[in-house]
Design an enzyme around this catalytic site. Structure first.
Site, mmCIF file in Angstrom:
data_model
loop_
_atom_site.group_PDB
_atom_site.id
_atom_site.type_symbol
_atom_site.label_atom_id
_atom_site.label_comp_id
_atom_site.label_asym_id
_atom_site.label_seq_id
_atom_site.Cartn_x
_atom_site.Cartn_y
_atom_site.Cartn_z
ATOM 1 N N GLY A 1 -75.545 12.546 -7.621
ATOM 2 C CA GLY A 1 -74.452 12.962 -8.502
ATOM 3 C C GLY A 1 -73.363 13.846 -7.907
ATOM 4 C CD1 TRP B 1 -69.477 11.575 -3.617
ATOM 5 C CD2 TRP B 1 -68.406 9.649 -3.987
ATOM 6 N NE1 TRP B 1 -69.129 11.052 -2.393
ATOM 7 C CE2 TRP B 1 -68.472 9.858 -2.584
ATOM 8 C CE3 TRP B 1 -67.789 8.489 -4.450
ATOM 9 C CZ2 TRP B 1 -67.928 8.969 -1.656
ATOM 10 C CZ3 TRP B 1 -67.246 7.592 -3.527
ATOM 11 C CH2 TRP B 1 -67.320 7.842 -2.151
ATOM 12 C CG ASP C 1 -77.849 5.496 -8.901
ATOM 13 O OD1 ASP C 1 -77.084 5.811 -7.972
ATOM 14 O OD2 ASP C 1 -78.997 5.027 -8.696
ATOM 15 C CE LYS D 1 -72.512 4.640 1.443
ATOM 16 N NZ LYS D 1 -72.691 6.019 1.883
ATOM 17 C CG ASP E 1 -78.347 -4.083 -10.854
ATOM 18 O OD1 ASP E 1 -77.393 -3.901 -10.080
ATOM 19 O OD2 ASP E 1 -79.287 -4.868 -10.616
ATOM 20 C CG ASP F 1 -71.383 7.513 -1.479
ATOM 21 O OD1 ASP F 1 -71.100 6.953 -0.411
ATOM 22 O OD2 ASP F 1 -72.031 8.579 -1.536
HETATM 23 N N1 SAM Z 1 -72.460 9.277 -4.286
HETATM 24 C C1 SAM Z 1 -73.791 9.806 -4.510
HETATM 25 C C2 SAM Z 1 -73.698 11.296 -4.472
HETATM 26 O O1 SAM Z 1 -72.676 11.793 -4.030
HETATM 27 O O2 SAM Z 1 -74.632 11.951 -4.908
HETATM 28 C C3 SAM Z 1 -74.789 9.281 -3.489
HETATM 29 C C4 SAM Z 1 -75.070 7.827 -3.665
HETATM 30 S S1 SAM Z 1 -76.472 7.300 -2.779
HETATM 31 C C5 SAM Z 1 -75.886 7.322 -1.129
HETATM 32 C C6 SAM Z 1 -76.555 5.581 -3.099
HETATM 33 C C7 SAM Z 1 -77.016 5.213 -4.502
HETATM 34 O O3 SAM Z 1 -76.755 3.826 -4.701
HETATM 35 C C8 SAM Z 1 -78.514 5.381 -4.752
HETATM 36 O O4 SAM Z 1 -78.710 6.393 -5.705
HETATM 37 C C9 SAM Z 1 -78.956 4.010 -5.306
HETATM 38 O O5 SAM Z 1 -79.843 4.114 -6.385
HETATM 39 C C10 SAM Z 1 -77.638 3.429 -5.750
HETATM 40 N N2 SAM Z 1 -77.638 1.975 -5.880
HETATM 41 C C11 SAM Z 1 -77.942 1.048 -4.927
HETATM 42 N N3 SAM Z 1 -77.849 -0.193 -5.456
HETATM 43 C C12 SAM Z 1 -77.457 -0.064 -6.759
HETATM 44 C C13 SAM Z 1 -77.183 -0.992 -7.818
HETATM 45 N N4 SAM Z 1 -77.305 -2.300 -7.641
HETATM 46 N N5 SAM Z 1 -76.804 -0.509 -9.020
HETATM 47 C C14 SAM Z 1 -76.695 0.827 -9.219
HETATM 48 N N6 SAM Z 1 -76.940 1.757 -8.253
HETATM 49 C C15 SAM Z 1 -77.320 1.313 -7.046
#
Ligand code: SAM
Length: 288
Positions: free
Chosen positions: A53, A55, A75, A156, A91, A116
């Protein structure tokens, strides 16, 4: 995380702890905003792949004084609540998630979508780049449902060998696409961020989750891709009209035709010269 972990010596890790950000990634969004002012004039924002969280925290803090500001964070994983942020556990590849986001905006659309997202890294570079590209396309897909024309999308991206294809796909939807590498993103990482400005989908484009690259059920008969949603590839017939038609049965001239056995030896096998060479060596070999 162990005592000697590299992250703990990292300046952004320490700053994040000091300033109360949930992850060091907060600085990546702050630095992108410093350069591109992506938060100027934003009232409705969406944070895709938001957990844990940081961002969403950045969005929450920057939009705290904006009247009527709304932030929706999505997420797969649940995350601890944040003031001013509506959380959806879902999702981003699902159309129902897009519908739910729009419901939270009372039918309106977002000015900004950030993503991200990162899948679990396998360590196999080609595989990781491919999955990251798929997640970016999924984010782009859902963005076409929820972003209003003129809006901004930040996501990203891995700067791998197929990046130009992704740029081309993004340029179909945005007038300006830039690749940004914030100082807080490690130089050793192929991670960067695409800043896509001025959302302008092609005329007649209807947002759909039926992306052939993402939809496993996609085939020609159930495809919902029509009009500008379809890619048109030129079809070229090659060969003179008098050449044999492969679909027709052609009569044989039995006076001149020589029958051949159904099974024929290969004409010039690639290994022929190697076999001959070996045989000739065998002939000169002196018996023990
Ligand atoms: N931007 C966040 C922060 O600043 O705290 C960090 C994000 S983290 C690097 C990547 C996130 O992408 C993970 O929490 C993962 O659960 C989520 N994610 C990956 N595939 C996803 C999907 N299909 N739908 C939703 N979230 C997804």
């Amino acid at each position: 995380m162990g005592r000697t972990s590299k992250d703990k010596r990292d300046i952004y890790y320490r700053l994040a702890k000091e300033q109360g950000w949930r992850a060091r990634s907060a600085f990546k969004l702050l630095q992108v905003d410093e350069e591109f002012q992506i938060l100027n004039g934003v009232t409705r924002a969406v944070d895709l792949c938001a957990a844990p969280g940081s961002w969403s925290q950045v969005l929450g803090r920057q939009l705290a004084d904006v009247e009527g500001a709304k932030i929706v964070a999505v997420d797969l994983q649940a995350m601890a609540p944040l003031p001013g942020v509506v959380q959806l556990q879902g999702d981003i590849t699902k159309e129902s998630t897009a519908e739910e986001i729009i419901r939270h905006f009372d039918g309106g659309k977002a000015d900004l979508v950030v993503c991200d997202g990162a899948p679990d890294v396998t360590g196999l570079h080609d595989m990781d780049e491919y999955i990251q590209a798929q997640l970016l396309l999924a984010a782009l897909n859902i963005t076409t449902h929820v972003l209003q024309p003129g809006g901004t999308f930040v996501a990203k991206i891995f700067r791998g060998k197929d990046i130009t294809l992704l740029y081309a796909q993004l340029r179909v939807f945005f007038k300006k696409v830039t690749c940004a590498k914030p100082r807080s993103s490690r130089n050793s990482s192929i991670e960067a961020f695409v800043v896509c400005q001025d959302y302008a989908p092609p005329a007649g484009y209807v947002p759909t989750m039926k992306n052939p690259m993402l939809d496993v059920d996609y085939n020609d008969t159930n495809s919902a891709l029509t009009g500008p949603n379809r890619f048109i590839v030129p079809f070229v017939a090659c060969g003179d009209l008098s050449a044999w038609d492969a679909d027709q049965t052609h009569a044989l001239d039995l006076d001149t035709y020589t029958r051949l056995n159904p099974v024929q030896p290969p004409t010039q096998p690639a290994y022929k010269s190697a076999v001959e060479k070996l045989r000739s060596q065998d002939q000169v070999r002196v018996p023990l």
